[in-house]
Design an enzyme around this catalytic site. Sequence first.
Site, PDB file in Angstrom:
ATOM      1  N   GLU A 209       0.938  -1.257   0.019  1.00 22.85           N
ATOM      2  CA  GLU A 209       0.138  -0.100  -0.018  1.00 22.85           C
ATOM      3  C   GLU A 209       0.997   1.249  -0.004  1.00 22.85           C
ATOM      4  O   GLU A 209       1.410   1.517   1.161  1.00 22.85           O
ATOM      5  CB  GLU A 209      -0.872  -0.134   1.207  1.00 22.85           C
ATOM      6  CG  GLU A 209      -1.851  -1.261   1.253  1.00 22.85           C
ATOM      7  CD  GLU A 209      -3.218  -0.807   0.442  1.00 22.85           C
ATOM      8  OE1 GLU A 209      -3.532   0.278   0.242  1.00 22.85           O
ATOM      9  OE2 GLU A 209      -3.633  -1.928  -0.021  1.00 22.85           O
ATOM     10  N   CYS A 243      -2.156   9.405   3.170  1.00 23.85           N
ATOM     11  CA  CYS A 243      -2.217   8.789   1.850  1.00 23.85           C
ATOM     12  C   CYS A 243      -3.143   8.903   0.762  1.00 23.85           C
ATOM     13  O   CYS A 243      -2.755   8.851  -0.284  1.00 23.85           O
ATOM     14  CB  CYS A 243      -1.561   7.157   1.947  1.00 23.85           C
ATOM     15  SG  CYS A 243      -3.078   6.395   2.671  1.00 23.85           S
TER      16      CYS A 243
END
Lengths: 468, 468
Positions: A209, A243
Amino acid sequence: NPYAGLVSHLRATWLSGRTRPLEYRVAQLEALGRFLDEKKQDILEATALDMGKPPFEAEFSEILLCKNELHETLNNLSHWMKDEPVEKNLVTKLDSAFIRKDPYGVVLIIAPWNYPINLLLEPLIGAIAAGNCAIIKPSEMTKNTERLVSEALPSYLDKDCFAVVTAGVQETTRLLENKFDYIFFTGVPSVGRIIMTAAAKHLTPVTLELGGKNPCYVSDTCQVQNVARRVAWGRFFNAGQTCIAPDYVLCTLEMQEKLLPALREAITEFYGPDPQKSPDFGRIVGDKQFQRVRALLGSGRVAIGGQTDEKERYIAPTVLVDLQPSDPIMQEEIFGPILPIVTVANVDEAIEFITSRERPLVVYAFSSNNKVVNQVLERTSSGGFCGNDTLMHVTLTSLPFGGIGNSGLGRYHGKFTFETFSHHRGCLHRNMGLEALNTPRYPPYSQQKVTVVKAASEVKRKAACTLL
Amino acid sequence: NPYEGLVSHLRATWLSGRTRPLEYRVAQLEALGRFLDEKKQDILEATALDMGKPSFEAFFTEILLCKNELNNTLNNLSHWMKDEPVDKNLVTKLDSAFIRKDPYGVVLIIAPWNYPIHLFLVPLIGAIAAGNCVVIKPSEISKNSERLVAEMLSCYLDNDCFAVVTAGVQETTRLLENKFDYIFFTGVPSVGRIIMTAAAKHLTPVTLELGGKNPCYVSDTCQVQNVARRVAWGRFFNAGQTCIAPDYVLCTLEMQEKLLPALREAITEFYGPDPQKSPDFGRIVGDKQFQRVRALLGSGRVAIGGQTDEKERYIAPTVLADVLPSDPAMQEEIFGPILPIVVVANMDEAIDFINARPRPLAIYAFSCDSKVVNQVLERTSSGGFCGNDTLMHVTLTSLPFGGIGNSGLGRYHGKFTFETFSHHRGCLHRNMGLEALNTPRYPPYSQQKLGLMMATFEVKRRGICTLL
């Protein structure tokens, strides 16, 4: 290797079968729930110390979203664990054919610092649910949270199956020399490459990720004040250290002129006239990161904010305009409370801008016109997508969360985390007798046998129905 | 880089959107179907020249199974391509939330020599179905099939989107320096590591279909003649050059003594008294592989077969008895027509033997007692599993096919191939208005707002129903 003993201890427990029964996994998951409940105050305090995370934000992202994943998993685990029967062909009609969900074994979860509990716990929930043992490596950047996890979490979980390892870069490199059966990493792309290269030596599957610059297209037809609030919320939540935060805005010059006052109003509405005094706005996690983000303020021109305070690692909610694609702030993921606006002529130019760059974790598009939103979705590629809002798509446990290209590989949340940490084993269980069914396949071969085998195993093309 | 031009040409076509419409993909897939129909004879001849593949076997594996995958895909593609709506929480109830299946872009498929058409075509079907452009690299070892694919496939497919590259080890290394958006590799684990390491540089997701030693446990309670036929069929098909072939048998001394005459009978039934004269038994693909397999004959004692003919690269259907775990035949994947029997005391010893070794692509267990079959399934870990037969689980397009640990990562066949080559994009499309729904999340934060957030985002734990 300093971790070889730990890894083989966990592997031995896994091989013993302890983690296989549903009841065991439920017990461990419920213990995680108690950790979240009993240590809630400690979590809020640790994240406040680490990056000035407002307790509301910590409670939402580090407690509530984790408990949602936990409940979702506990509500469905027995169903997810069941063998899935599958369709059979003619020759296997009397057999048992199904997909068995097996654990991988000993998995490694490496978490980053920005949501230090959530990004460690959510993968862990799926890893436990799928029957694995796990080594958890929290981020060494968030010292208070790291200490909390390494001191408190082990007392809730079975120590023979789950271990917390505190490690910096050197030790993590040594940790990665061990063979794991799955590695789940959240962090930056450059480290993602290192992780995957280490995993390749053992043929270990990975989920990475990662991140990137998430573009936020704002069309000329929109409710500007709503857009400004939603974009400001996504950008300045956790002082921009998210993010999936909107990294930069793409809009026409006309829209920029409307957005600026609207953003100014939203920021004041959220944080008051002096955000540094607001209890609801975070700080940068460390000095190094503070320097890095502050340096980006030199790009374009400051339209809103721009103040900094090195002692507090405070950077004001900032909007920059008059940017060039070549400016420093457009070369890296910002990961701070700065929102650059890049002007484009129209939606086509915006789409080209997006597709000529690395594929981001998320693309955002704001328009009152659904067709415009769908165009952006259709003609771009990204991990995820959200129309007319920011961040919200990751609050749905039913949507897969993950990147593509530079922003990552693999996906999780909800059932997808369980699936990530499970091996889907194709199983066929045939009858010991009924040998007559098998004779057509054996040598000596003949044309007649070809016909029979074809008839028994053929999948025919269905006629296309044109009535619809 | 010699392939850079080709890769960027394919990428340009992909970015143009040509591969997105269903009709385009269907047209390319139907063209693949015509390739299989019109070039059937050429395929049978090429594989016969490459490894003496009997035409029945070539028809079944290289034509029929491929057409099944093609038809299964054509029958379901429009359904697979659709956006999948997902469950929403309270705050997103009025929004549109769905999973969008996006192509990855330009993918690379590297195929091995043992089923040279099938093992590039079946992945290719899914890659095309998912909307990707593809570079196909057939094996340089099966020269006739390689030539056929390189010369003929391009006449059927859109040359701006699909290209065949013929390459040895050196050129393949250069090919891998390019950035691909997905890499699908079938081959040996050592090369799998090289592929994944190369992929890591670009963060390219991979599927690795590798191999290992597939154990075949035969319990004391079984119909010996049926077992012998099914095991012999799986072992000697394609002269043993099958990644899912039963690699070795585990059974008691008692069962070995029953199995040997039964295997002798099955082999004679299949290939006659002199298998070298049978048209239904294949040959080893090349001299190097022939030497390697022949060397394994020194393990244990030859109970059946053992004859070889270097000129024809013929190795007789062979059974080795009294094989020790330290023997050469037990150190590597055999990939030839040799079946070692390793004696164990009981099922527990067999399971321990299996678990002490790298996880294989398939595990086979034969027993009239379903509990025994289920025990072996339950207490071992492998890519796939088949009870009371060999090979058959891969003929079902509904079962995922792939390895675990050393035998690989990822899975395909049927819908799983489409899913492998698709990026699952989590999408949320919200309303531009209805801002009142969002106000609880904005600063300034308050206890009241927190309460509202809990109520609208929370996933509750369901009460456990004990009435069932």
